[in-house]
Design a protein around this motif. Sequence first.
Motif, short mmCIF file in Angstrom:
data_model
loop_
_atom_site.label_atom_id
_atom_site.label_comp_id
_atom_site.label_asym_id
_atom_site.label_seq_id
_atom_site.Cartn_x
_atom_site.Cartn_y
_atom_site.Cartn_z
N GLN A 67 0.82 -1.22 0.00
CA GLN A 67 0.00 0.00 0.00
C GLN A 67 0.85 1.27 0.00
N ASN A 68 2.17 1.13 -0.01
CA ASN A 68 3.05 2.29 0.05
C ASN A 68 2.95 3.12 -1.23
N LYS A 69 3.00 4.44 -1.08
CA LYS A 69 3.04 5.33 -2.24
C LYS A 69 4.47 5.72 -2.61
N GLU A 70 5.33 5.80 -1.58
CA GLU A 70 6.72 6.15 -1.82
C GLU A 70 7.55 4.89 -2.02
N PRO A 71 8.67 4.99 -2.75
CA PRO A 71 9.55 3.83 -2.87
C PRO A 71 10.05 3.37 -1.50
N TYR A 72 10.19 2.06 -1.31
CA TYR A 72 10.64 1.53 -0.04
C TYR A 72 11.74 0.49 -0.29
N ARG A 73 12.67 0.41 0.68
CA ARG A 73 13.88 -0.38 0.50
C ARG A 73 13.69 -1.82 1.01
N VAL A 74 14.19 -2.78 0.24
CA VAL A 74 14.29 -4.16 0.70
C VAL A 74 15.75 -4.57 0.55
N GLU A 75 16.22 -5.45 1.46
CA GLU A 75 17.62 -5.87 1.38
C GLU A 75 17.77 -7.29 1.89
N ASP A 76 18.90 -7.88 1.56
CA ASP A 76 19.30 -9.18 2.05
C ASP A 76 20.81 -9.26 1.89
N GLU A 77 21.38 -10.35 2.37
CA GLU A 77 22.82 -10.56 2.21
C GLU A 77 23.06 -11.94 1.63
N LEU A 78 23.99 -11.99 0.68
CA LEU A 78 24.50 -13.26 0.18
C LEU A 78 25.65 -13.67 1.09
#
Length: 477
Positions: A117-128
């Motif tokens: 439902q976000n209107k602004e860009p949002y960050r997702v992350e993970d680590e290899l």
Amino acid sequence: MKKAFLFFMTIIWWIGLTAISCISDAVSTSPNDILTFSRDTVSFDTVFTDLGTPTARLIVANRAKKGIVISSIRLRNPDSNFRINVDGVSGKDFHDVEIWKEDSIFMFIECFIPETQNKEPYRVEDELEFVTNGVTQTVLLEAYGQNVTRLKCHRITEDTRFTADLPYIVFDSLVVDKGATLSIEPDTRLLFHDGASMIIHGRIEATGAPGKLIHMRGDRLDDVLPNVSYDILAGQWEGIRISRESFNNRIEYTDMRSTASGLRVDSCGDTSTLKLRILNSWLHNSQAHAFEARYAAIEAYGVCFSEAADAVVSLHGGKNSFIQCTIANNYLFSAISEPLLSLYHCLPDQAESATNPNPLMEASFENSIIYGLAKDLNEGDFTGSQVFFRNVSLKSGGENDDNFIDCIWECDPLFLTDRAKYYFNYHVLPDSPEIGMGNPQFVTGPLVTDIDGTDRLTATAAGNTTLGAYARPEERE
């Protein structure tokens, strides 16, 4: 015979023992022998939710003099948004991956972010995570999710307003039916998938503002080369067509780019009603024309037209007024086939006939620049025509006459554009000969302010305006 057999078996045993010893010696178990990565962070540009990203590549190298075995390769988050492929095999967890000495393997990474439902860009992350000889190393994965409004084969049958809340992605086509008006607010982003187009039978009122341009472009947001955006590639979507029955269209403060056929205005044969006004906009990077109009009434004020494989601006007949415009061409991807500005059905010997009953062109170009890789004009002599150039800077040589009035000939405007570096900027440098050469009498009403929001009449000390779309010169960085 028995002795020969025993001797043969002894030889086989010795070879096997030597091979096992060589294999053991060829793989390092030293914690000093670890991996080298082509980058420490794999970062994706903005990712549209539910669509997925292009594939990113990571090179995992062994610089040691012996082979090494990677005990484990895994994504730390078991519910990761990222997907990996190791040397052609997809998965989330890999074990005992061997890399020979001074060799490397390829990893491929994608990201898929579900809609929210976000209107602004949002960050997702993970680590290899890589474990080699007891040593743990990591590579950061990151992406920014952007929710969008998806339009597929979409028809607008009544007055509709597009807002800046979320980007719009157009698949196949966006059609505005006759009798309907599509209004587009400042800062709105329309992103078109491969082959998609906009067709206007009703009206379009795209009215951006300084600092809040409307953007119409392809939907690829990644880079085609390191630090070089897909924006430089033409042909990412079809373009916009304004049909025969459409009138009183407005496109203001809009950046339209990377099309196959640019902005096309169909012939209507009626020049008594304004077909289209373009104000303080940039139309650029087309596999054909950036702008083409046939037998229509067109106004273009403060517009930069640039980068096209054919003529940047192509006009057939009609009534055309271009003031404070820049028409330039530094197209990258093919030979340029036509002059920058091509004018047809405009000379006395092209007068209306049975095959073409339309009246000859009426056109004026004022306080403008025409300069680029190709020839500037398809015609050199407009004697007897209703085509006039007043205070226009031209690439070609010539002399003023009844149709060319107070023009500047054989003039390099000194744009900031650096084609070799894929940098396109049509502001002029501070020592440009275009500064102060415009006639302020042509600068009235909405023309007083340029696309940057700069007042043309006060931007230069002399009081005369700078020629072209941009009022204020800029320094090179």
